[in-house]
Design an enzyme around this catalytic site. Sequence first.
Site, PDB file in Angstrom:
ATOM      1  CD  GLU A 220      68.348 -25.423  39.852  1.00 24.49           C
ATOM      2  OE1 GLU A 220      68.032 -24.734  41.092  1.00 24.49           O
ATOM      3  OE2 GLU A 220      67.722 -25.003  38.896  1.00 24.49           O
ATOM      4  CB  CYS A 254      69.984 -28.754  47.723  1.00 19.05           C
ATOM      5  SG  CYS A 254      68.944 -29.412  46.212  1.00 19.05           S
TER       6      CYS A 254
END
Length: 473
Positions: A220, A254
């Site tokens: 990720e 993110c």
Amino acid sequence: MDQSLKSPDLIGLDEAFHALHDASRTEPAADLALRLDRLRRLRSAISKNERRFAEAISADFGHRSAVETTIAETLFLLTEIKHAKGHLKRWMTPRPIPTMVQFWPAKNRLYPQPLGVIGIMAPWNYPLQLTLAPAIGAIAAGNRVMIKPSELTPRFAALLKEIVAAAFAPTEMIVTGIADEIAKAFASLPFDHLVFTGSTRVGRLVAEAAGRNLTPVTLELGGKSPAIVDRSADLDEAAERITYGKLLNAGQTCIAPDYALVPDERLQEFAGKLQGHVRRMFGTDPQNKDYTSIISERHYARLEALLADAAGKGATIMQTADAGDAAWKGSRKFPPTIVVGATPDMAIMQEEIFGPVLPVIGYREAAEPIAFVNAHERPLALYWFGKDEAAREAVLSRTVSGGVTINDCLFHITQVNQPFGGVGPSGSGAYHGEWGFNAFSKLKPVFYRSPFNRLADLYPPYGAKIARLEKML
């Protein structure tokens, strides 16, 4: 490495891993009752220590909005656990799979089994959520878990280690140290699956280390997630929602919108609306408890350098305060910033910003945003604002990203029935909900032969029966 040459920390890491590994191979797979009990213990640990977690995270950041910790971390995890507990029995049940007609009345079943030991390398920006969200899927799938928190959140890491040790046996789940040597050794352990959340640069190193053991990885990562404002959008609504998405956790997210693409003729109006929403949400006082600090002085200086480069190359910088002001810098809070007129040669458009800075870029033709996105690495998230369904579908069909939210930001990650993950440089693999259960399970296919099936026709001597079978197929 020779054990005699290893530090005590690395020896302890090896011993902890092998205890988990041996237990996963010698003890029966966790049944439904045990998995539910582990999820219950995890939920209790989170709930009972919510205030302590928030205080530790805030201390690591310098200041972290307690409300943001509740919304983005604690409630997120409690929702995931509730969902997993409610669906786990169905997830664990062997699944009937259609059988090809020539094998009838045989049958197929798909058996979910735990992989074994799942390693989790967590980042600093959402230390509680991004540590325990993959752990929920791993536990639901019946695995043992080893967690390595970020070195940038030492107080949180120490607290998590204490709380996990009190709630779980060391052969169920364990938290390691955070030293650099631990991180390098952790990625090299022969896990059955490894989850890493962090930068693309470090993700490459982790994948390389895991590859030596043929360890499958879920990465990720991040990247430059665009927000596209269509001509059909409500400009004020889009500005408000992009402001929130950008400034949650002071942009240290993110999937935060990294830059906005806006029609040329509305560029200045949009920038003004952004600034108005910034003032309404967070004011101009660096002591505002709703606004989060930057994690370190190094990251603060990095943001200052990005702005200096953009200003030096002709961009207009719009701020509610000067980032160099002692009150802001002393609390390590970076003023929300809009950069108008960013160009590809600026550093701010060449790397993920990961802070409360939003470049706003104009476009003339409707096809330009699609071309702009496709000319760069595939992002972790994409946001589109507007009412024109044809324009929306063009963006959805012609761009590839990890996930999308329409007419808002961030909220695709909160959907427990949807997978979350990146694509290409923004990541690989996905988890959350049943997707996490499947990611951390071996879905083992099993074929049950029927005594009435003519499979013996495939045995030699072959003769004409193979030709008859081929004709039938």
